[in-house]
Every structure is written in C-alpha cells, then in structure tokens.
Scaffold this motif. Structure first.
Motif, PDB file in Angstrom:
ATOM      1  N   ASP A 274       0.703  -1.180   0.134  1.00  0.00           N
ATOM      2  CA  ASP A 274      -0.123   0.105   0.124  1.00  0.00           C
ATOM      3  C   ASP A 274       0.765   1.351   0.095  1.00  0.00           C
ATOM      4  O   ASP A 274       0.573   2.388   0.119  1.00  0.00           O
ATOM      5  CB  ASP A 274      -0.997   0.018   1.262  1.00  0.00           C
ATOM      6  N   VAL A 275       2.141   0.999  -0.089  1.00  0.00           N
ATOM      7  CA  VAL A 275       2.932   2.359  -0.081  1.00  0.00           C
ATOM      8  C   VAL A 275       3.565   2.416  -1.704  1.00  0.00           C
ATOM      9  O   VAL A 275       4.088   1.651  -2.036  1.00  0.00           O
ATOM     10  CB  VAL A 275       4.116   2.106   0.946  1.00  0.00           C
ATOM     11  N   SER A 276       3.460   3.806  -1.714  1.00  0.00           N
ATOM     12  CA  SER A 276       3.968   3.984  -3.255  1.00  0.00           C
ATOM     13  C   SER A 276       5.309   4.596  -3.403  1.00  0.00           C
ATOM     14  O   SER A 276       5.700   5.246  -2.149  1.00  0.00           O
ATOM     15  CB  SER A 276       2.989   4.977  -3.990  1.00  0.00           C
ATOM     16  N   ILE A 277       5.989   4.659  -4.322  1.00  0.00           N
ATOM     17  CA  ILE A 277       7.364   5.389  -4.439  1.00  0.00           C
ATOM     18  C   ILE A 277       7.084   6.925  -4.162  1.00  0.00           C
ATOM     19  O   ILE A 277       8.143   7.347  -3.732  1.00  0.00           O
ATOM     20  CB  ILE A 277       8.030   4.844  -5.819  1.00  0.00           C
ATOM     21  N   ASP A 278       6.037   7.252  -4.805  1.00  0.00           N
ATOM     22  CA  ASP A 278       5.710   8.616  -4.576  1.00  0.00           C
ATOM     23  C   ASP A 278       5.513   8.953  -3.204  1.00  0.00           C
ATOM     24  O   ASP A 278       6.161  10.077  -2.747  1.00  0.00           O
ATOM     25  CB  ASP A 278       4.390   9.006  -5.417  1.00  0.00           C
ATOM     26  N   GLU A 279       4.967   8.254  -2.290  1.00  0.00           N
ATOM     27  CA  GLU A 279       5.008   8.581  -0.667  1.00  0.00           C
ATOM     28  C   GLU A 279       6.329   8.528  -0.290  1.00  0.00           C
ATOM     29  O   GLU A 279       6.814   9.298   0.700  1.00  0.00           O
ATOM     30  CB  GLU A 279       4.054   7.613  -0.198  1.00  0.00           C
ATOM     31  N   ILE A 280       7.098   7.577  -0.845  1.00  0.00           N
ATOM     32  CA  ILE A 280       8.502   7.394  -0.198  1.00  0.00           C
ATOM     33  C   ILE A 280       9.309   8.632  -0.522  1.00  0.00           C
ATOM     34  O   ILE A 280       9.946   9.243   0.405  1.00  0.00           O
ATOM     35  CB  ILE A 280       9.387   6.174  -0.717  1.00  0.00           C
ATOM     36  N   ALA A 281       9.125   9.095  -1.944  1.00  0.00           N
ATOM     37  CA  ALA A 281      10.053  10.293  -2.063  1.00  0.00           C
ATOM     38  C   ALA A 281       9.552  11.616  -1.516  1.00  0.00           C
ATOM     39  O   ALA A 281      10.564  12.370  -1.177  1.00  0.00           O
ATOM     40  CB  ALA A 281       9.706  10.392  -3.753  1.00  0.00           C
ATOM     41  N   ALA A 282       8.308  11.602  -1.435  1.00  0.00           N
ATOM     42  CA  ALA A 282       7.633  12.992  -0.652  1.00  0.00           C
ATOM     43  C   ALA A 282       8.118  12.884   0.925  1.00  0.00           C
ATOM     44  O   ALA A 282       8.768  13.621   1.476  1.00  0.00           O
ATOM     45  CB  ALA A 282       6.111  13.068  -0.606  1.00  0.00           C
ATOM     46  N   ALA A 283       7.960  11.712   1.564  1.00  0.00           N
ATOM     47  CA  ALA A 283       8.703  11.570   2.661  1.00  0.00           C
ATOM     48  C   ALA A 283      10.030  11.779   3.216  1.00  0.00           C
ATOM     49  O   ALA A 283      10.583  12.613   4.233  1.00  0.00           O
ATOM     50  CB  ALA A 283       8.428  10.259   3.370  1.00  0.00           C
ATOM     51  N   ALA A 284      10.913  11.554   2.157  1.00  0.00           N
ATOM     52  CA  ALA A 284      12.338  11.876   2.029  1.00  0.00           C
ATOM     53  C   ALA A 284      12.508  13.119   1.363  1.00  0.00           C
ATOM     54  O   ALA A 284      13.865  13.658   1.550  1.00  0.00           O
ATOM     55  CB  ALA A 284      13.120  10.844   1.378  1.00  0.00           C
ATOM     56  N   GLY A 285      11.762  13.959   1.211  1.00  0.00           N
ATOM     57  CA  GLY A 285      11.796  15.259   0.580  1.00  0.00           C
ATOM     58  C   GLY A 285      12.680  15.281  -0.672  1.00  0.00           C
ATOM     59  O   GLY A 285      13.289  16.369  -1.109  1.00  0.00           O
ATOM     60  N   ILE A 286      12.493  14.331  -1.547  1.00  0.00           N
ATOM     61  CA  ILE A 286      13.182  14.261  -2.973  1.00  0.00           C
ATOM     62  C   ILE A 286      12.052  13.813  -3.857  1.00  0.00           C
ATOM     63  O   ILE A 286      11.142  13.460  -3.729  1.00  0.00           O
ATOM     64  CB  ILE A 286      14.347  13.345  -2.861  1.00  0.00           C
ATOM     65  N   SER A 287      12.506  14.050  -5.214  1.00  0.00           N
ATOM     66  CA  SER A 287      11.621  13.737  -6.463  1.00  0.00           C
ATOM     67  C   SER A 287      11.409  12.041  -6.409  1.00  0.00           C
ATOM     68  O   SER A 287      12.399  11.265  -6.227  1.00  0.00           O
ATOM     69  CB  SER A 287      12.163  14.229  -7.697  1.00  0.00           C
ATOM     70  N   ARG A 288      10.538  11.537  -7.146  1.00  0.00           N
ATOM     71  CA  ARG A 288      10.218  10.228  -7.600  1.00  0.00           C
ATOM     72  C   ARG A 288      11.553   9.736  -8.223  1.00  0.00           C
ATOM     73  O   ARG A 288      12.295   8.760  -8.024  1.00  0.00           O
ATOM     74  CB  ARG A 288       8.869  10.021  -8.253  1.00  0.00           C
TER      75      ARG A 288
END
Length: 229
Positions: free
Chosen positions: A33-47
């Motif tokens: 249920d976790v997307s790459i977009d969410e990971i990128a946003a949480a890390a403060g970087i782009s997809r």
C-alpha cells in the motif's frame, strides 16, 4: 541575515535515508500500500531521484527488510546470566517490541508482501530464524544439539512468529501474557520431549535446577501439578 542551505547528501547517506523512510512507512502500512511517490515525498526528494538509488520498490523493500532483519536478530541477543526462564522472557519482550513497532510490515513479510518469494527475502527471513536458533542454543550451553532439541527450538521459534501474527490481528490478549506464555511454551515443548528421551530429560533438569520459585518455568510446573491433583 543568513540563509539556510540544505546540505547535499552523499550517495550512501541518501541510500540509508531512503531505507529509513521506507522502513518507517512499511511499519505503518503494508508495503503493498506504500507507493514510491509517498517514499519520495517523505524523504523530501523527487520520484526520479528515488529510482536513481534503487531500481524499484522491490529493491528498496529488500534493503529496508535487511535493516529490519538485522534489528530483529539483535533482539535475541541476551547476556547469559541468571535463570533461563528470565532470560527468555526478556528476549520475548524485545521481540514483541519489534512486532509492536513494525506491525504491518512484520505481518506483510510473514503473510506475503511485495518481496516475499524472492531469494533475497527468503534468505533474510531464514537468517533471522537461524540467529534466534543459535542464540537459544548458546543459552542452553549446547553447540551440537541432538535432533530432538533442534526440533524443539525451531518449533518454538515458528510458534513465536505465528503467535505474534495472531496477536497483531486485534491484540485481543494482553501482550505481557503472551510473552510469558511463549516462555512457558518453550518449557512445555522441552518437557514433552524429555518425557520420552533421556538426553532431553537431562537438559530439562538443568533448565529447572536454577529456576526460582516465582520464575515462569516453576510457575508452569506448579500449575500442571495442581491440575493433575
């Protein structure tokens, strides 16, 4: 007036940051249920930058799983001091700390997550089980376990896994009670084997020799005697 400048992370530092972010998200929800977009946003970087460090979610999941596996294996490390029952109880508390902290990720891993079935994932899961197995043997003071003892220890580790999964589904039994129950389960499995095998009998006698009257093993023995009387 000074303007804050964001420090640029090195390659390995950024990889470790992404692993930490992913592990946190996987701990809150199933990795599916976790997307790459969410990971990128949480890390403060782009997809696209996430893909610069990891070819896909599967590789990032496996890296996060490696960190979690190392953490979980470390929770079975316990000083070999004092009664065995008390040591195992401390191990179970740390094990359930991990389950509490990484509930959805732990459940996804054991029940089927995005990386389940891969060679890397299976190897990591097996490494945790092996580390737990070796730690328990070290507490028993045994380097070459007989077949029945190996069966007892590996069965108990599987029982701890399945108990944790059932507990996560509603947490209907107080956690502390389950931790103590699993310690008694270890004693019960060993006792059943000892009843039919002298080598296991000698081992159980050693286990019980230093057990205090208020310890989990002695408590189990007392309750079983009361049930039979």
């Amino acid at each position: 007036m000074t303007t804050g400048v964001r420090r640029r992370m090195g390659v390995e530092e950024r990889r470790q940051q992404l692993i930490g972010v992913a592990l946190e998200l996987f701990s809150q929800r199933s990795p599916d249920d976790v997307s790459i977009d969410e990971i990128a946003a949480a890390a403060g970087i782009s997809r696209p930058l996430v893909y610069h460090y990891f070819p896909g979610k599967l590789s990032l999941y496996e890296a996060a799983l490696k960190r979690a596996a190392d953490d979980l294996a470390g929770r079975f490390v316990e000083p070999q001091e004092g009664p065995l029952g008390a040591r195992l109880l401390r191990v179970m508390r740390r094990f359930f700390d991990f389950v509490d902290e990484h509930g959805p990720g732990f459940a996804a891993l054991m029940r089927g997550g995005p990386a389940v079935g891969s060679t890397a994932t299976n190897a990591l899961i097996d490494s945790v089980r092996q580390a737990a197995y070796e730690q328990i043997l070290s507490h028993l003071g045994i380097t070459e376990p007989p077949a029945r003892l190996e069966l007892v220890v590996r069965s108990w580790i599987s029982l701890a896994e399945s108990t944790a999964l059932i507990w996560l589904d509603g947490r209907r039994i107080p956690r502390g009670e389950l931790e103590a129950q699993l310690v008694r389960d270890f004693a019960a499995l060993a006792a059943v084997s000892a009843a039919y095998d002298e080598e296991m009998g000698a081992l159980v006698r050693v286990m019980l020799r230093d057990e205090p009257a208020d310890g989990p093993f002695a408590d189990l023995v007392g309750r079983l005697i009361a049930l039979a009387s």
